[in-house]
Write a protein that holds these residues in place. Structure first.
Motif, mmCIF file in Angstrom:
data_model
loop_
_atom_site.group_PDB
_atom_site.id
_atom_site.type_symbol
_atom_site.label_atom_id
_atom_site.label_comp_id
_atom_site.label_asym_id
_atom_site.label_seq_id
_atom_site.Cartn_x
_atom_site.Cartn_y
_atom_site.Cartn_z
ATOM 1 N N ASN A 114 0.843 -1.192 0.000
ATOM 2 C CA ASN A 114 0.000 0.000 0.000
ATOM 3 C C ASN A 114 0.879 1.243 0.000
ATOM 4 O OD1 ASN A 114 -1.942 1.989 0.421
ATOM 5 N ND2 ASN A 114 -1.920 1.697 2.631
ATOM 6 N N PRO A 115 0.862 2.006 -1.072
ATOM 7 C CA PRO A 115 1.710 3.197 -1.143
ATOM 8 C C PRO A 115 1.119 4.420 -0.456
ATOM 9 C CG PRO A 115 0.521 2.932 -3.200
ATOM 10 C CD PRO A 115 0.167 1.741 -2.354
ATOM 11 N N GLY A 116 -0.009 4.266 0.228
ATOM 12 C CA GLY A 116 -0.696 5.418 0.802
ATOM 13 C C GLY A 116 -0.179 5.834 2.162
ATOM 14 N N GLY A 117 -0.715 6.969 2.636
ATOM 15 C CA GLY A 117 -0.415 7.477 3.967
ATOM 16 C C GLY A 117 -1.560 7.176 4.909
ATOM 17 N N ILE A 118 -1.250 7.018 6.185
ATOM 18 C CA ILE A 118 -2.224 6.566 7.177
ATOM 19 C C ILE A 118 -2.651 7.705 8.092
ATOM 20 C CG2 ILE A 118 -2.359 5.229 9.335
ATOM 21 C CD1 ILE A 118 -0.921 2.967 7.829
ATOM 22 N N PHE A 119 -3.974 7.812 8.308
ATOM 23 C CA PHE A 119 -4.512 8.713 9.325
ATOM 24 C C PHE A 119 -4.564 7.987 10.679
ATOM 25 C CE2 PHE A 119 -7.130 10.269 5.532
ATOM 26 C CZ PHE A 119 -6.161 11.175 5.147
ATOM 27 N N PHE A 120 -5.117 6.775 10.674
ATOM 28 C CA PHE A 120 -5.185 5.956 11.896
ATOM 29 C C PHE A 120 -5.151 4.500 11.478
ATOM 30 C CE2 PHE A 120 -7.002 3.594 15.372
ATOM 31 C CZ PHE A 120 -6.495 4.236 16.498
ATOM 32 N N ALA A 121 -4.385 3.691 12.222
ATOM 33 C CA ALA A 121 -4.279 2.286 11.822
ATOM 34 C C ALA A 121 -3.793 1.407 12.958
ATOM 35 C CB ALA A 121 -3.320 2.140 10.639
ATOM 36 N N TYR A 122 -4.178 0.138 12.870
ATOM 37 C CA TYR A 122 -3.525 -0.947 13.588
ATOM 38 C C TYR A 122 -2.463 -1.535 12.657
ATOM 39 C CZ TYR A 122 -6.428 -1.477 17.765
ATOM 40 O OH TYR A 122 -7.042 -1.292 18.990
ATOM 41 N N GLY A 123 -1.782 -2.586 13.121
ATOM 42 C CA GLY A 123 -0.842 -3.299 12.279
ATOM 43 C C GLY A 123 -1.536 -4.401 11.500
ATOM 44 N N GLN A 124 -0.795 -5.443 11.161
ATOM 45 C CA GLN A 124 -1.287 -6.537 10.329
ATOM 46 C C GLN A 124 -2.668 -7.012 10.778
ATOM 47 O OE1 GLN A 124 0.345 -7.790 7.647
ATOM 48 N NE2 GLN A 124 -1.259 -9.274 7.191
ATOM 49 N N ASN A 125 -3.589 -7.081 9.814
ATOM 50 C CA ASN A 125 -4.974 -7.558 9.958
ATOM 51 C C ASN A 125 -5.911 -6.538 10.620
ATOM 52 O OD1 ASN A 125 -4.241 -10.105 8.886
ATOM 53 N ND2 ASN A 125 -3.547 -10.759 10.912
ATOM 54 N N GLY A 126 -5.390 -5.442 11.150
ATOM 55 C CA GLY A 126 -6.258 -4.434 11.754
ATOM 56 C C GLY A 126 -6.819 -3.483 10.712
ATOM 57 N N TYR A 127 -7.635 -2.548 11.156
ATOM 58 C CA TYR A 127 -8.187 -1.578 10.216
ATOM 59 C C TYR A 127 -7.251 -0.380 10.082
ATOM 60 C CZ TYR A 127 -10.098 0.444 14.598
ATOM 61 O OH TYR A 127 -10.264 0.950 15.867
ATOM 62 N N ALA A 128 -7.317 0.256 8.910
ATOM 63 C CA ALA A 128 -6.506 1.440 8.644
ATOM 64 C C ALA A 128 -7.304 2.413 7.784
ATOM 65 C CB ALA A 128 -5.211 1.062 7.925
ATOM 66 N N PHE A 129 -7.376 3.656 8.218
ATOM 67 C CA PHE A 129 -8.000 4.740 7.452
ATOM 68 C C PHE A 129 -6.862 5.453 6.746
ATOM 69 C CE2 PHE A 129 -10.807 8.815 7.852
ATOM 70 C CZ PHE A 129 -11.161 8.695 6.522
ATOM 71 N N ILE A 130 -6.887 5.474 5.419
ATOM 72 C CA ILE A 130 -5.724 5.890 4.646
ATOM 73 C C ILE A 130 -6.083 6.862 3.533
ATOM 74 C CG2 ILE A 130 -4.568 3.689 5.120
ATOM 75 C CD1 ILE A 130 -5.361 2.741 2.360
ATOM 76 N N PRO A 194 -14.257 -7.248 5.621
ATOM 77 C CA PRO A 194 -13.228 -8.082 6.240
ATOM 78 C C PRO A 194 -13.479 -8.214 7.742
ATOM 79 C CG PRO A 194 -12.401 -5.877 5.965
ATOM 80 C CD PRO A 194 -13.766 -5.896 5.331
ATOM 81 N N GLN A 195 -12.910 -9.220 8.350
ATOM 82 C CA GLN A 195 -12.937 -9.360 9.803
ATOM 83 C C GLN A 195 -11.589 -8.889 10.311
ATOM 84 O OE1 GLN A 195 -15.737 -10.218 11.143
ATOM 85 N NE2 GLN A 195 -15.217 -10.333 13.311
ATOM 86 N N PHE A 196 -11.591 -7.796 11.062
ATOM 87 C CA PHE A 196 -10.339 -7.210 11.506
ATOM 88 C C PHE A 196 -9.767 -7.969 12.704
ATOM 89 C CE2 PHE A 196 -12.755 -3.558 9.702
ATOM 90 C CZ PHE A 196 -11.921 -3.311 8.620
ATOM 91 N N GLY A 197 -8.442 -7.993 12.784
ATOM 92 C CA GLY A 197 -7.745 -8.582 13.917
ATOM 93 C C GLY A 197 -6.904 -7.527 14.618
ATOM 94 N N PHE A 198 -6.632 -7.739 15.900
ATOM 95 C CA PHE A 198 -5.991 -6.694 16.709
ATOM 96 C C PHE A 198 -4.876 -7.289 17.564
ATOM 97 C CE2 PHE A 198 -10.486 -5.747 16.015
ATOM 98 C CZ PHE A 198 -10.380 -4.550 15.323
#
Length: 285
Positions: A114-130, A194-198
């Protein structure tokens, strides 16, 4: 003093009072369901006192849309939030004021997926607003797995914009539903379930587990809700402009408190012990 003069003076007083009311615009009450809110006003404190952040790297404070904001150079800097239970959500709203520092670059350290920038995110499998680097489109991602982007909304200038994403995972809506908002307007709803993981920390401004996709710009008044807000609620937040949302009263429990139900729009136990409540029929806030 004759009656005419009295009327003139009274009119002047009323006009002055009206002007004062306009000048003293009050904040907009935060919608029900507010889980965490970071104003960036010289600190990384969560206004709900549940998920205070820690600055990592060269994060600074700069003039924001409302007071100050987090200013991010886009090289891996982030505000690390941790992994609190109240942010592990499948249905949610994330909203904030954002300002790009460049019209061509949204991150200085994109990753291959993903070449985008993140506003808020978890890591692998979490949600990210980008925000997507090539197009400037808003996006929601299951980190490292999949993503969906706004069909029509892009940010390509360096002005302040209000952004939001709502996500419904209810089985009543086939495939779930994601809606992006830009400056109070809603885009076309999209199916994304998707089912997010945390399993990692969350962060403002970059993917916190590896430090990539750091947003190159400023983020202000970022807030997360435990439900999808209605379009009218997001419009109200946008309309508040520089007055912003009213700061909620902190709901941290006393040190010896094992259960703390504030009743301020939700039944969450903000002591961090996970004893959240459930409203029964007839219960309201």
């Amino acid at each position: 003093m004759n009656g005419k003069i009295i009327k003139i003076l009274l009119a002047a007083v009323l006009m002055s009072f009206g002007a004062w009311q306009v000048a003293a615009q009050v904040c907009t009450p935060a919608p029900v369901g507010l889980v965490s809110a970071w104003s960036g006003d010289g600190d990384a404190l969560d206004a709900r006192s549940r998920s205070n952040g820690t600055l990592q790297g060269n994060v600074a404070y700069a003039a924001g849309k409302v007071g100050q904001a987090f200013n991010l150079p886009g090289n891996g800097e982030t505000v690390v939030i941790g992994n609190p239970a109240n942010l592990r959500l499948q249905e949610f709203t994330i909203e904030a004021w954002v300002k790009r520092s460049s019209s061509s670059v949204v991150t200085n350290n994109p990753d291959a997926f993903n070449p985008g920038g993140i506003f808020f995110a978890y890591g692998q499998n979490g949600y990210a607003f980008i925000i997507d680097q090539p197009t400037g489109r808003l996006g929601l991602s299951s980190v490292g797995n999949s993503g969906v982007f706004s069909p029509n909304f892009t940010i390509t200038d360096t002005n302040w914009h209000h952004v939001a994403v709502t996500r419904v995972g209810s089985p009543l809506i086939a495939g779930g539903q994601t809606i992006f908002y830009l400056d109070g307007a809603a885009d076309t709803p999209m199916s994304y379930a998707p089912q997010f993981g945390f399993t990692s920390n969350a962060g403002i401004g970059a993917r916190p587990d590896v430090g990539s996709n750091a947003f190159f710009g400023a983020i202000d008044e970022l807030a997360i809700y435990n439900r999808p807000l209605a379009a009218s609620e997001i419009q109200s937040i946008f309309n508040s402009g520089t007055s912003g949302k009213c700061k909620p009263v902190a709901t941290t429990a006393p040190d010896n408190q094992v259960l703390w139900l504030a009743g301020d729009g939700d039944a969450l136990d903000s002591s961090g012990n996970g004893n959240n409540g459930t409203l029964q029929s007839g219960s309201v806030f």
